[in-house]
Design a protein around this motif. Structure first.
Motif, PDB file in Angstrom:
ATOM      1  N   TRP A  14       0.793  -1.233   0.000  1.00 56.43           N
ATOM      2  CA  TRP A  14       0.000   0.000   0.000  1.00 56.43           C
ATOM      3  C   TRP A  14       0.826   1.285   0.000  1.00 56.43           C
ATOM      4  O   TRP A  14       0.497   2.221  -0.757  1.00 56.43           O
ATOM      5  CB  TRP A  14      -1.035  -0.007   1.124  1.00 56.43           C
ATOM      6  CG  TRP A  14      -2.259  -0.750   0.687  1.00 56.43           C
ATOM      7  CD1 TRP A  14      -2.711  -1.954   1.161  1.00 56.43           C
ATOM      8  CD2 TRP A  14      -3.174  -0.368  -0.346  1.00 56.43           C
ATOM      9  NE1 TRP A  14      -3.845  -2.332   0.481  1.00 56.43           N
ATOM     10  CE2 TRP A  14      -4.151  -1.380  -0.455  1.00 56.43           C
ATOM     11  CE3 TRP A  14      -3.259   0.715  -1.211  1.00 56.43           C
ATOM     12  CZ2 TRP A  14      -5.201  -1.321  -1.368  1.00 56.43           C
ATOM     13  CZ3 TRP A  14      -4.299   0.767  -2.127  1.00 56.43           C
ATOM     14  CH2 TRP A  14      -5.252  -0.233  -2.200  1.00 56.43           C
ATOM     15  N   LEU A  52       1.842   1.897  -3.559  1.00 57.61           N
ATOM     16  CA  LEU A  52       0.706   2.292  -4.398  1.00 57.61           C
ATOM     17  C   LEU A  52       0.286   3.730  -4.114  1.00 57.61           C
ATOM     18  O   LEU A  52       0.002   4.493  -5.046  1.00 57.61           O
ATOM     19  CB  LEU A  52      -0.472   1.335  -4.186  1.00 57.61           C
ATOM     20  CG  LEU A  52      -0.220  -0.121  -4.581  1.00 57.61           C
ATOM     21  CD1 LEU A  52      -1.433  -0.972  -4.262  1.00 57.61           C
ATOM     22  CD2 LEU A  52       0.152  -0.232  -6.054  1.00 57.61           C
ATOM     23  N   TYR A  53       0.244   4.106  -2.840  1.00 53.98           N
ATOM     24  CA  TYR A  53      -0.122   5.491  -2.500  1.00 53.98           C
ATOM     25  C   TYR A  53       0.910   6.483  -3.037  1.00 53.98           C
ATOM     26  O   TYR A  53       0.550   7.571  -3.489  1.00 53.98           O
ATOM     27  CB  TYR A  53      -0.308   5.656  -0.994  1.00 53.98           C
ATOM     28  CG  TYR A  53      -1.574   5.031  -0.458  1.00 53.98           C
ATOM     29  CD1 TYR A  53      -2.806   5.263  -1.061  1.00 53.98           C
ATOM     30  CD2 TYR A  53      -1.553   4.211   0.661  1.00 53.98           C
ATOM     31  CE1 TYR A  53      -3.974   4.700  -0.573  1.00 53.98           C
ATOM     32  CE2 TYR A  53      -2.709   3.643   1.156  1.00 53.98           C
ATOM     33  CZ  TYR A  53      -3.922   3.890   0.542  1.00 53.98           C
ATOM     34  OH  TYR A  53      -5.077   3.334   1.029  1.00 53.98           O
ATOM     35  N   MET A 108       0.221   6.839  -6.697  1.00 57.68           N
ATOM     36  CA  MET A 108      -0.998   7.620  -6.885  1.00 57.68           C
ATOM     37  C   MET A 108      -0.706   9.111  -6.707  1.00 57.68           C
ATOM     38  O   MET A 108      -1.182   9.943  -7.487  1.00 57.68           O
ATOM     39  CB  MET A 108      -2.065   7.161  -5.893  1.00 57.68           C
ATOM     40  CG  MET A 108      -2.608   5.774  -6.186  1.00 57.68           C
ATOM     41  SD  MET A 108      -3.511   5.042  -4.806  1.00 57.68           S
ATOM     42  CE  MET A 108      -4.864   6.169  -4.628  1.00 57.68           C
ATOM     43  N   ASN A 127     -11.463   4.402  -1.687  1.00 59.52           N
ATOM     44  CA  ASN A 127     -10.399   3.527  -1.195  1.00 59.52           C
ATOM     45  C   ASN A 127     -10.388   3.527   0.334  1.00 59.52           C
ATOM     46  O   ASN A 127     -10.347   2.475   0.974  1.00 59.52           O
ATOM     47  CB  ASN A 127      -9.070   4.020  -1.774  1.00 59.52           C
ATOM     48  CG  ASN A 127      -7.875   3.248  -1.290  1.00 59.52           C
ATOM     49  OD1 ASN A 127      -7.588   3.190  -0.100  1.00 59.52           O
ATOM     50  ND2 ASN A 127      -7.136   2.688  -2.226  1.00 59.52           N
ATOM     51  N   TYR A 158      -1.856  -0.264  -9.009  1.00 58.14           N
ATOM     52  CA  TYR A 158      -2.989  -0.002  -8.115  1.00 58.14           C
ATOM     53  C   TYR A 158      -4.232  -0.728  -8.614  1.00 58.14           C
ATOM     54  O   TYR A 158      -4.911  -1.419  -7.847  1.00 58.14           O
ATOM     55  CB  TYR A 158      -3.204   1.513  -8.042  1.00 58.14           C
ATOM     56  CG  TYR A 158      -4.405   1.980  -7.264  1.00 58.14           C
ATOM     57  CD1 TYR A 158      -4.738   1.460  -6.014  1.00 58.14           C
ATOM     58  CD2 TYR A 158      -5.208   2.997  -7.768  1.00 58.14           C
ATOM     59  CE1 TYR A 158      -5.832   1.929  -5.304  1.00 58.14           C
ATOM     60  CE2 TYR A 158      -6.294   3.482  -7.065  1.00 58.14           C
ATOM     61  CZ  TYR A 158      -6.607   2.942  -5.841  1.00 58.14           C
ATOM     62  OH  TYR A 158      -7.684   3.415  -5.139  1.00 58.14           O
ATOM     63  N   TRP A 165      -3.780  -4.448  -8.052  1.00 60.64           N
ATOM     64  CA  TRP A 165      -3.906  -4.811  -6.640  1.00 60.64           C
ATOM     65  C   TRP A 165      -5.364  -4.761  -6.184  1.00 60.64           C
ATOM     66  O   TRP A 165      -5.812  -5.637  -5.440  1.00 60.64           O
ATOM     67  CB  TRP A 165      -3.024  -3.909  -5.788  1.00 60.64           C
ATOM     68  CG  TRP A 165      -2.981  -4.310  -4.345  1.00 60.64           C
ATOM     69  CD1 TRP A 165      -3.617  -3.693  -3.308  1.00 60.64           C
ATOM     70  CD2 TRP A 165      -2.304  -5.435  -3.770  1.00 60.64           C
ATOM     71  NE1 TRP A 165      -3.361  -4.349  -2.124  1.00 60.64           N
ATOM     72  CE2 TRP A 165      -2.559  -5.426  -2.384  1.00 60.64           C
ATOM     73  CE3 TRP A 165      -1.499  -6.438  -4.299  1.00 60.64           C
ATOM     74  CZ2 TRP A 165      -2.039  -6.385  -1.521  1.00 60.64           C
ATOM     75  CZ3 TRP A 165      -0.985  -7.390  -3.427  1.00 60.64           C
ATOM     76  CH2 TRP A 165      -1.257  -7.357  -2.061  1.00 60.64           C
TER      77      TRP A 165
END
Length: 178
Positions: free
Chosen positions: A66, A69-70, A73, A103, A153, A156
């Protein structure tokens, strides 16, 4: 416009906005993780007690994936912002913010409410907004590459959707009875 074409004020604004995207994405994810740290993984009696599909990953993997991914993003959204701003062409970032909120909401529905079916329905909506975000980002001139950062993302969340559905099927009572 490159960095060498910007004055100090523009550079400062860009740095502040980038930090804002980092705080929003990574900080928001961190807050959700802190709020639900005892509702997921090995810290959760409820989660440990759920029947799990064979492809359920080890709990520590979520804490590794995570933040990456953040970060992706945040970079992607910032890059789009540098072309669209929030007023010139707001739709791509408005949709991005909606998917980010979805999310965070999923974490609460799944972890706090412990409602596997409602979480599944919500994650389907989240998937639609991720795809819409990607469609809008790819249309931003000079920022088509930002979609590449969102592919992991999307992948996942597709995996999480399959996992969520299987958890619901294996635990139709949300794991609340013996």
């Amino acid at each position: 416009m490159g960095l060498k074409d910007m004055d100090r004020k523009e550079i400062l604004i860009n740095v502040v906005v980038f930090i804002g995207f980092l705080i929003l994405c990574m900080g928001g994810g961190g807050i959700m993780g802190a709020i639900t740290r005892n509702d997921f993984g090995d810290n959760s009696e409820w989660y440990v007690g759920l029947k799990k599909p064979s492809f359920n990953p080890p709990s520590y993997l979520f804490g590794v994936v995570w933040p990456i991914l953040y970060l992706f993003m945040a970079i992607s959204a910032f890059a789009v912002w540098t072309k669209t701003g929030l007023t010139k062409e707001p739709l791509p970032l408005v949709v991005f913010f909606i998917q980010l909120a979805l999310n965070f909401i999923w974490v609460l529905i799944f972890g706090k409410a412990k409602n596997l079916l409602a979480a599944f329905v919500e994650i389907i909506v989240l998937l639609a907004f991720i795809v819409l975000t990607m469609v809008l980002f790819v249309q931003v001139k000079g920022r088509r590459w930002t979609v590449i950062l969102l592919v992991p993302y999307l992948a996942w969340v597709c995996f999480a959707t399959a996992l969520n559905w299987n958890l619901h099927v294996l635990n139709p009572d949300d794991g609340k009875s013996d």
